[in-house]
Design a protein around this motif. Structure first.
Motif, PDB file in Angstrom:
ATOM      1  N   ALA A  45      48.184 -64.756  28.314  1.00 35.71           N
ATOM      2  CA  ALA A  45      48.874 -63.544  27.877  1.00 35.71           C
ATOM      3  C   ALA A  45      47.957 -62.589  27.112  1.00 35.71           C
ATOM      4  CB  ALA A  45      50.072 -63.911  27.007  1.00 35.71           C
ATOM      5  N   ASN A  46      47.182 -63.100  26.166  1.00 37.16           N
ATOM      6  CA  ASN A  46      46.428 -62.227  25.266  1.00 37.16           C
ATOM      7  C   ASN A  46      45.000 -61.956  25.703  1.00 37.16           C
ATOM      8  OD1 ASN A  46      48.702 -62.108  23.643  1.00 37.16           O
ATOM      9  ND2 ASN A  46      48.074 -63.879  22.459  1.00 37.16           N
ATOM     10  N   VAL A  47      44.383 -62.893  26.366  1.00 37.41           N
ATOM     11  CA  VAL A  47      42.993 -62.695  26.776  1.00 37.41           C
ATOM     12  C   VAL A  47      42.922 -62.139  28.198  1.00 37.41           C
ATOM     13  CG1 VAL A  47      40.773 -63.831  27.143  1.00 37.41           C
ATOM     14  CG2 VAL A  47      42.194 -64.506  25.207  1.00 37.41           C
ATOM     15  N   MET A  48      43.695 -62.700  29.111  1.00 33.50           N
ATOM     16  CA  MET A  48      43.683 -62.254  30.506  1.00 33.50           C
ATOM     17  C   MET A  48      44.634 -61.093  30.746  1.00 33.50           C
ATOM     18  SD  MET A  48      43.664 -65.824  32.529  1.00 33.50           S
ATOM     19  CE  MET A  48      42.203 -66.795  32.712  1.00 33.50           C
ATOM     20  N   LYS A  49      45.526 -60.837  29.803  1.00 34.48           N
ATOM     21  CA  LYS A  49      46.529 -59.764  29.935  1.00 34.48           C
ATOM     22  C   LYS A  49      47.296 -59.920  31.246  1.00 34.48           C
ATOM     23  CE  LYS A  49      44.936 -57.544  26.282  1.00 34.48           C
ATOM     24  NZ  LYS A  49      45.182 -58.245  25.062  1.00 34.48           N
ATOM     25  N   SER A  50      47.785 -61.121  31.473  1.00 31.92           N
ATOM     26  CA  SER A  50      48.483 -61.440  32.710  1.00 31.92           C
ATOM     27  C   SER A  50      49.613 -62.414  32.393  1.00 31.92           C
ATOM     28  CB  SER A  50      47.485 -62.068  33.695  1.00 31.92           C
ATOM     29  OG  SER A  50      48.101 -62.353  34.917  1.00 31.92           O
ATOM     30  N   ASP A  51      50.279 -62.869  33.435  1.00 31.34           N
ATOM     31  CA  ASP A  51      51.214 -63.974  33.262  1.00 31.34           C
ATOM     32  C   ASP A  51      50.886 -65.027  34.309  1.00 31.34           C
ATOM     33  OD1 ASP A  51      52.627 -63.784  35.673  1.00 31.34           O
ATOM     34  OD2 ASP A  51      54.282 -62.679  34.833  1.00 31.34           O
ATOM     35  N   GLY A  52      51.137 -66.240  33.998  1.00 33.09           N
ATOM     36  CA  GLY A  52      50.831 -67.341  34.907  1.00 33.09           C
ATOM     37  C   GLY A  52      52.077 -67.937  35.511  1.00 33.09           C
ATOM     38  N   ASP A  53      53.158 -67.162  35.524  1.00 31.31           N
ATOM     39  CA  ASP A  53      54.432 -67.659  36.032  1.00 31.31           C
ATOM     40  C   ASP A  53      54.313 -67.925  37.527  1.00 31.31           C
ATOM     41  OD1 ASP A  53      57.054 -68.334  36.412  1.00 31.31           O
ATOM     42  OD2 ASP A  53      57.821 -66.282  36.225  1.00 31.31           O
ATOM     43  N   ASP A  54      54.499 -69.165  37.923  1.00 31.33           N
ATOM     44  CA  ASP A  54      54.385 -69.505  39.349  1.00 31.33           C
ATOM     45  C   ASP A  54      55.749 -69.564  40.038  1.00 31.33           C
ATOM     46  OD1 ASP A  54      55.289 -71.794  38.102  1.00 31.33           O
ATOM     47  OD2 ASP A  54      54.085 -73.151  39.319  1.00 31.33           O
ATOM     48  N   GLU A  55      56.805 -69.207  39.327  1.00 29.90           N
ATOM     49  CA  GLU A  55      58.147 -69.212  39.917  1.00 29.90           C
ATOM     50  C   GLU A  55      58.331 -68.078  40.932  1.00 29.90           C
ATOM     51  OE1 GLU A  55      60.621 -71.461  39.438  1.00 29.90           O
ATOM     52  OE2 GLU A  55      59.198 -72.621  38.250  1.00 29.90           O
ATOM     53  N   ASN A  56      57.600 -66.987  40.770  1.00 27.59           N
ATOM     54  CA  ASN A  56      57.805 -65.828  41.631  1.00 27.59           C
ATOM     55  C   ASN A  56      56.665 -65.631  42.627  1.00 27.59           C
ATOM     56  OD1 ASN A  56      55.844 -65.051  39.893  1.00 27.59           O
ATOM     57  ND2 ASN A  56      56.924 -63.287  39.051  1.00 27.59           N
ATOM     58  N   LEU A  57      56.028 -66.708  43.061  1.00 28.95           N
ATOM     59  CA  LEU A  57      54.969 -66.604  44.063  1.00 28.95           C
ATOM     60  C   LEU A  57      55.574 -66.226  45.412  1.00 28.95           C
ATOM     61  CD1 LEU A  57      52.696 -69.704  43.336  1.00 28.95           C
ATOM     62  CD2 LEU A  57      52.310 -67.321  42.702  1.00 28.95           C
ATOM     63  N   GLU A  58      54.817 -65.455  46.159  1.00 24.58           N
ATOM     64  CA  GLU A  58      55.255 -65.045  47.485  1.00 24.58           C
ATOM     65  C   GLU A  58      55.337 -66.261  48.406  1.00 24.58           C
ATOM     66  OE1 GLU A  58      53.308 -62.493  51.151  1.00 24.58           O
ATOM     67  OE2 GLU A  58      52.758 -61.977  49.110  1.00 24.58           O
ATOM     68  N   GLN A  59      56.390 -66.328  49.200  1.00 26.73           N
ATOM     69  CA  GLN A  59      56.557 -67.402  50.172  1.00 26.73           C
ATOM     70  C   GLN A  59      56.030 -66.944  51.521  1.00 26.73           C
ATOM     71  OE1 GLN A  59      57.909 -70.559  49.669  1.00 26.73           O
ATOM     72  NE2 GLN A  59      57.890 -70.009  47.498  1.00 26.73           N
ATOM     73  N   ARG A  60      55.026 -67.632  52.044  1.00 27.28           N
ATOM     74  CA  ARG A  60      54.461 -67.282  53.350  1.00 27.28           C
ATOM     75  C   ARG A  60      54.743 -68.394  54.340  1.00 27.28           C
ATOM     76  NH1 ARG A  60      48.826 -64.069  52.765  1.00 27.28           N
ATOM     77  NH2 ARG A  60      49.677 -62.404  51.491  1.00 27.28           N
ATOM     78  N   GLN A  61      54.841 -67.992  55.589  1.00 25.83           N
ATOM     79  CA  GLN A  61      55.044 -68.947  56.671  1.00 25.83           C
ATOM     80  C   GLN A  61      53.703 -69.572  57.041  1.00 25.83           C
ATOM     81  OE1 GLN A  61      58.018 -69.807  57.965  1.00 25.83           O
ATOM     82  NE2 GLN A  61      58.906 -68.460  56.407  1.00 25.83           N
TER      83      GLN A  61
END
Length: 150
Positions: free
Chosen positions: A131-147
């Motif tokens: 959150a503070n160093v990378m200024k991102s989120d690591g939430d893997d719940e909303n990953l794109e689903q690919r075939q």
């Protein structure tokens, strides 16, 4: 008063102090350390009051990661238990030869407490880094689903 009784009184005094420290521990780490020390002292009282007629048996621990292995091995050595591994066993497998009930009452319980605190600490550190160093989120719940194959 003989030295055995005096020793048990000293342990009981330390127990009372540790229980107070555990109750008012400011941080989770302080509470974990006080709780682990408390359990060690309680087991010393239990050991002093009961005979050791339980046979030593070999126990196998399969630990989740190398951090847990290092912590487990350090606790074993601290309590004069010699951990070992057979050839071809995984790096996360540790063997011990101990009196099972005594080991579970002391080292295994202390390991569970400290490992839980270590996991919380690592999680908090990782969340801070993301959150503070990378200024991102690591939430893997909303990953794109690919075939597959597309």
């Amino acid at each position: 008063m003989d030295s055995g009784m005096r020793n048990q009184d000293d342990i009981r005094d330390k127990l009372a102090k540790l229980e107070a420290l555990f109750a008012r521990g400011a941080t989770p780490g302080e509470r974990a350390a006080a709780g682990a020390a408390l359990e060690r002292l309680q087991s010393r009282l239990d050991i002093g009051s009961s005979p050791h007629d339980e046979p030593e048996i070999e126990l196998q621990y399969s630990l989740p990661d190398v951090w847990a292995v290092r912590l487990f091995v350090a606790l074993c050595r601290k309590h004069d238990v010699k951990p070992y591994r057979y050839p071809r066993q995984r790096r996360t497998t540790v063997m011990v030869r101990v009196e099972k009930s005594s080991f579970e009452r002391t080292i295994a319980r202390e390991f569970q407490t400290l490992h839980r605190e270590l996991t919380i600490y690592f999680n908090d550190t990782l969340n801070h880094l993301i959150a503070n160093v990378m200024k991102s989120d690591g939430d893997d719940e909303n990953l794109e689903q690919r075939q597959i194959g597309k």
